[in-house]
Design an enzyme around this catalytic site. Structure first.
Site, PDB file in Angstrom:
ATOM      1  N   ASP A 183       1.038  -1.019   0.171  1.00 53.13           N
ATOM      2  CA  ASP A 183       0.015   0.101  -0.108  1.00 53.13           C
ATOM      3  C   ASP A 183       0.782   1.456  -0.027  1.00 53.13           C
ATOM      4  O   ASP A 183       1.620   1.510   0.863  1.00 53.13           O
ATOM      5  CB  ASP A 183      -0.858  -0.041   1.329  1.00 53.13           C
ATOM      6  CG  ASP A 183      -1.860   1.065   1.078  1.00 53.13           C
ATOM      7  OD1 ASP A 183      -1.778   2.203   0.451  1.00 53.13           O
ATOM      8  OD2 ASP A 183      -3.082   0.722   1.754  1.00 53.13           O
ATOM      9  N   LYS A 187      -1.272   9.832   0.482  1.00 52.25           N
ATOM     10  CA  LYS A 187      -1.500  11.154   1.057  1.00 52.25           C
ATOM     11  C   LYS A 187      -0.207  11.511   1.954  1.00 52.25           C
ATOM     12  O   LYS A 187       0.146  10.347   2.649  1.00 52.25           O
ATOM     13  CB  LYS A 187      -2.802  11.301   1.721  1.00 52.25           C
ATOM     14  CG  LYS A 187      -3.966  11.207   0.939  1.00 52.25           C
ATOM     15  CD  LYS A 187      -5.394  11.151   1.733  1.00 52.25           C
ATOM     16  CE  LYS A 187      -6.348  11.367   0.713  1.00 52.25           C
ATOM     17  NZ  LYS A 187      -7.883  11.357   1.550  1.00 52.25           N
TER      18      LYS A 187
END
Length: 282
Positions: A183, A187
Site C-alpha cells: 500500500d 497522502k
C-alpha cells in the site's frame, strides 16, 4: 369504504392453490448462520491473532472486508490447520519444523490473491515461502492454488508481519524478503504508515542471514523513490546494482494481473534488489 386491504391474497379466487414460500437458492452467497462472536472459520485464520498482547501502533496495512468464495472457504477449512499460521506473537517458530525441511525460507509480506506467490513457489520448489497477509479471501485462494499445484513449499501467515519478525522468528533465519506492491499510502499525512522505513529495515536485518536479498517492487513512483533512499542509506544493506538505482524486473518475479493493468495505464514499475551485508565484527 371497505376495511379490506387490496392485496393479491384478497383478490385471488377462493379455490386457488395456496402460495408457499420459495426456498432460498443455494450458492456461494448463501450465509451460514452463526452466533454472535463465533469465528467464521473456527479452525482457520483468526480475526486478530495477536489480540491485545502487544502495544498499539501505527500499522502499514488495513484489513479489507470482502466476500470469501465457496472454493476459498473450503480451502481455509481444509488446509489451514496444515499450512496456515496465526501470527500471535506467543511463540518462536522453528521454520524447519513448519515446512518439514531445511530449505532456505523467503518471507513475502502482502501477497494479494496469491497468484504470483504460487507461480514462484512452483518455479523454485527447493525454496520455502512464508507468505503473510491479512486478507482472508487471498489466504484461501493461495491455499487453494497451492493444493491444486501440489506445492508443499508454501505456508500462509495471518496477521502483522512486524510481530512475526520481532517475536516469532530467530536471528538469521530468513534467506530473503519480498514486498511487492505494498500500500503506497499516497497522502502525505499517511506516509508514516508505509512499510519500508528505516525502523522496519533494522528489524528485518536482524532476521535476514548475510547475503539474503530484499526485493521490493512498486508502481507508485514517489514510494519507489523513498524505498531507494532508505535502503541505500541503511548500513545493513547494499544495492545489487553496481551503479545504484533500480533493477530490471528479475525473471523469477511474475508479471501479475494487477501489474499488467498498471502498465497498460502507463504506470512505471520499479524493482529494488538489495543484499544483506555480512555482520560487522564488534
Amino acid at each position: 369504504m371497505s376495511d379490506s386491504v387490496n392485496t393479491p391474497e384478497a383478490t385471488r379466487p377462493a379455490d386457488a392453490e395456496p402460495r408457499t414460500a420459495r426456498p432460498a437458492a443455494p450458492g456461494p452467497s448463501a450465509r451460514t448462520s452463526r452466533s454472535k462472536g463465533e469465528p467464521r472459520f473456527p479452525d482457520g485464520p483468526q480475526p486478530d491473532p495477536a489480540g491485545s498482547h502487544f502495544e498499539r501502533r501505527i500499522r502499514s496495512f488495513q484489513p479489507r472486508r470482502s466476500r470469501v468464495t465457496t472454493g476459498q472457504g473450503e480451502a481455509l477449512a481444509r488446509l489451514w490447520p496444515q499450512w496456515g499460521l496465526d501470527i500471535d506473537g506467543q511463540r518462536v517458530i522453528d521454520l524447519a519444523e513448519l515446512f518439514g525441511n531445511a530449505n532456505p525460507v523467503v518471507l513475502e509480506i502482502g501477497f494479494g490473491m496469491g497468484e504470483a506467490t504460487a507461480q514462484m513457489a512452483a518455479a523454485a520448489p527447493d525454496t520455502d515461502i512464508l507468505a503473510v497477509d491479512v486478507h482472508t479471501p487471498g489466504q484461501g485462494n493461495l491455499l487453494n492454488l497451492a493444493e491444486q499445484g501440489g506445492l508443499t513449499n508454501v505456508r500462509v501467515g495471518n496477521g502483522d508481519a512486524i510481530i512475526l519478525l520481532r517475536e516469532m522468528l530467530t536471528p538469521d533465519s530468513l534467506d530473503g524478503l519480498r514486498v511487492y506492491f505494498p500500500d503506497p499510502w499516497p497522502k502525505k499525512r499517511h506516509h508514516k504508515r508505509r512499510l519500508i522505513q528505516p525502523e522496519f529495515l533494522s528489524l528485518a536485518a536482524t532476521r535476514l542471514a548475510p547475503g539474503a536479498i530484499v526485493h521490493c517492487a512498486t508502481d507508485w513512483e514517489p514510494y519507489a523513490e523513498q524505498m531507494l533512499e532508505v535502503l541505500t542509506a541503511h548500513p545493513d544493506f547494499e544495492n545489487t546494482r553496481a551503479n545504484g538505482g533500480y533493477a530490471p524486473r528479475p525473471a523469477f518475479r511474475p508479471l501479475t494481473r494487477f501489474e499488467g493493468q498498471g502498465l497498460d495505464k502507463g504506470h512505471v514499475v520499479n524493482d529494488l534488489l538489495f543484499r544483506r551485508v555480512p555482520h560487522q565484527n564488534p
